[in-house]
Design an enzyme around this catalytic site. Structure first.
Site: not given
Ligand code: NAD
Length: 486
Positions: A157, A233-234, A237-238, A255, A288, A460
């Site tokens: 994003n 990310g999401s 995934t976390a 995050e 986010c 961070e």
């Molecule tokens: P996602 O979790 O699908 O993917 C994020 C990253 O993780 C991508 O690079 C993906 O390839 C990688 N990934 C996927 N599976 C993995 C695994 N098993 N091991 C390691 N890496 C893996 O998230 P998204 O759809 O790309 O992003 C949207 C999400 O990110 C939303 O939930 C949003 O709120 C969050 N986000 C949070 C912040 C913040 O600072 N808190 C900022 C921006 C986005």
């Protein structure tokens, strides 16, 4: 097959960047532009082999970079910032084409912040330290030692902004990096590799591997030579990353998502409240920190809604390269499907669409405001990550706080009130890493940033970034004369 993509005259290498060289995988994946769905080109699709090679390169480069004097590391990071500024227009055009966010935002806001990420952490590095202190004549000296190779995983994003917000402090701290950009928007990470190399960053200090998280994620996050993992990310995934990192007890910074509230009290400046509310459609709702749940005090709810609808329906949706556009496309057909699924289920459960509530042509979703939503419903509890907002009312401060805190998230909260004492009282009770009072999205790299509960683990920003990316050491030295013993 070509290993280059050309966008607006800018050439982007589609191979990985490992140990200071371009490396191709046997297989590729197709990168599409959300603007019109067109295929931009084929990107090297990483496998565990490239992931391991990148970690090995980061490990090999670590001793040299860690031993590089702070002033020299800072100089190189400033040179990276210079390179970003020099190529700002190119980065803005490529990012907009790749992820669909507004060109005007990339030009004026995002890319200058990318450069600032490097400058800020370079400068902060030079002042990093803690005053020595005394314990019964013994001197305590605290040092921030670089931790080692760091794996940095980022979403689509705000690709370069979020990547450099991790890369800059990790490098400043003396670590080496493997960056894994999101597969839906990998291009500016590749340009960053070029810029860093031109700035004199030694080979192997920054590595970029592309590909699907499901295919290379585990090879990166469970690698025994990786000393830190920072992920944006999401939540699902976390969880996978945390489980994978657990094998080596690798420290994590997470995050994650949010479902942040915008609280509007009856004593608020309603023009301001509406202005902040409409901002929640920025980046087509793919932010986010977005305050996606409007909580409005009953006496002003009708007036707030009327003014919000007037302003929101005047927004221009269209090509993000057009200066007049306010809302661009959503990132991917799958994301649109997800957004629409949330809205359809909410409507079926009794919600009413005050505006929007449906898809538009292409990769666009109509800016949506839903009312008649229950606190425990999916649309109130789960992150949509699209231009979909809900509105609920409250009757007093107690109820406002209860509704605001009643999700599993805790990333941010925004409140609008004319009463300073109320602002202090309410903000102290909100569960959120960031609280904005009568403002929104004011960010400073000096501040701690992160989320509570399911919105994240750790903070961070400022010195907190160095705390995360370093092993802190306390060296205690005996009082003078100790060498005379025995
Ligand atoms: P996602 O979790 O699908 O993917 C994020 C990253 O993780 C991508 O690079 C993906 O390839 C990688 N990934 C996927 N599976 C993995 C695994 N098993 N091991 C390691 N890496 C893996 O998230 P998204 O759809 O790309 O992003 C949207 C999400 O990110 C939303 O939930 C949003 O709120 C969050 N986000 C949070 C912040 C913040 O600072 N808190 C900022 C921006 C986005």
């Amino acid at each position: 097959m070509s290993d280059k993509i050309v966008i607006g005259g800018v050439t982007v290498d589609t191979r990985h960047w490992i140990g200071g060289e371009r490396v191709a995988s046997g297989d590729t994946f197709t990168d599409h532009s959300p603007i019109d769905g067109s295929a931009l080109g084929e990107i090297s699709r990483g496998t565990p082999t490239e992931a391991a090679a990148a970690v090995a390169a980061a490990k090999a480069a670590f001793p040299g970079w860690a031993a590089t004097p702070r002033a020299e590391r800072a100089r190189i990071l400033h040179a990276v910032a210079d390179g970003v500024e020099k190529r700002l227009e190119e980065l803005a055009v490529v990012e907009t084409t790749d992820n669909g966010a507004l060109l005007r935002s990339h030009r004026r806001g995002v890319m200058p912040r990318v450069a600032h990420n490097f400058r800020f952490f370079a400068d902060r590095l030079l002042t990093l330290g803690h005053e020595d202190f005394d314990t019964r004549g013994h001197t305590n000296h605290v040092s921030w030692d670089p931790a080692g190779p760091c794996v940095l995983i980022t979403p689509w994003n705000a690709p370069l902004m979020l990547a450099t917000w991790k890369v800059a402090p990790a490098l400043a701290a003396g670590n080496t990096v493997v960056l894994k950009p999101a597969e839906w928007s990998p291009l500016t990470a590749s340009l960053l590799a070029d810029i860093a190399a031109e700035a004199g960053l030694p080979a192997g200090v920054l590595n970029v591997v592309q590909g699907y998280g499901s295919e290379i994620g585990d090879a990166l996050t469970s690698h025994p030579d990786v000393r830190r993992i920072s992920f944006t990310g999401s939540v699902p995934t976390a969880r996978r990353i945390a489980a994978s990192a657990a094998v080596n007890l690798t420290p994590l910074s997470l995050e994650l998502g949010g479902k942040s509230p915008l609280l509007v009290f009856a004593d608020a400046d309603l023009d301001l409240a509406v202005e902040l509310a409409v901002e929640q459609y920025d980046n087509a709702g793919q932010v986010c920190l977005a305050a996606t749940r409007f909580l409005v005090e009953e006496p002003v709810a009708e007036e707030f809604t009327r003014r919000f609808v007037d302003k929101a329906t005047a927004l221009t949706q269209g090509d993000p390269r057009d200066e007049a556009t306010d809302i661009g496309p959503n990132i991917h057909p799958r994301q649109l499907e997800k957004i629409d699924g949330f809205v359809r289920r909410a409507l079926a459960a009794g919600a009413r669409a005050v505006i929007g509530g449906h898809r538009l042509d292409g990769q666009f979703y109509a800016p949506t405001l839903l009312t008649g939503v229950a606190q425990d419903s999916e649309i109130v509890q789960e992150e949509v990550f699209g231009p979909v907002l809900t509105l609920q009312t409250f009757s007093d401060e107690e109820e406002a706080v209860r509704l605001a805190n009643d999700t599993r998230f805790g990333l941010a909260a925004t409140l609008v009130t004319g009463d300073r004492e109320r602002a202090d009282r309410v903000s102290a009770r909100l569960v959120a890493g960031t609280v904005w009072v009568n403002c929104f999205f004011v960010r400073d790299l000096q501040a701690p940033f992160g989320g509570s509960r399911h919105s994240g683990v750790g903070r961070e920003g400022g010195t907190w970034s160095f705390d995360f990316y370093c092993d802190l050491r306390n060296t205690v030295t005996a009082p003078k004369g100790w060498t005379d013993r025995g």
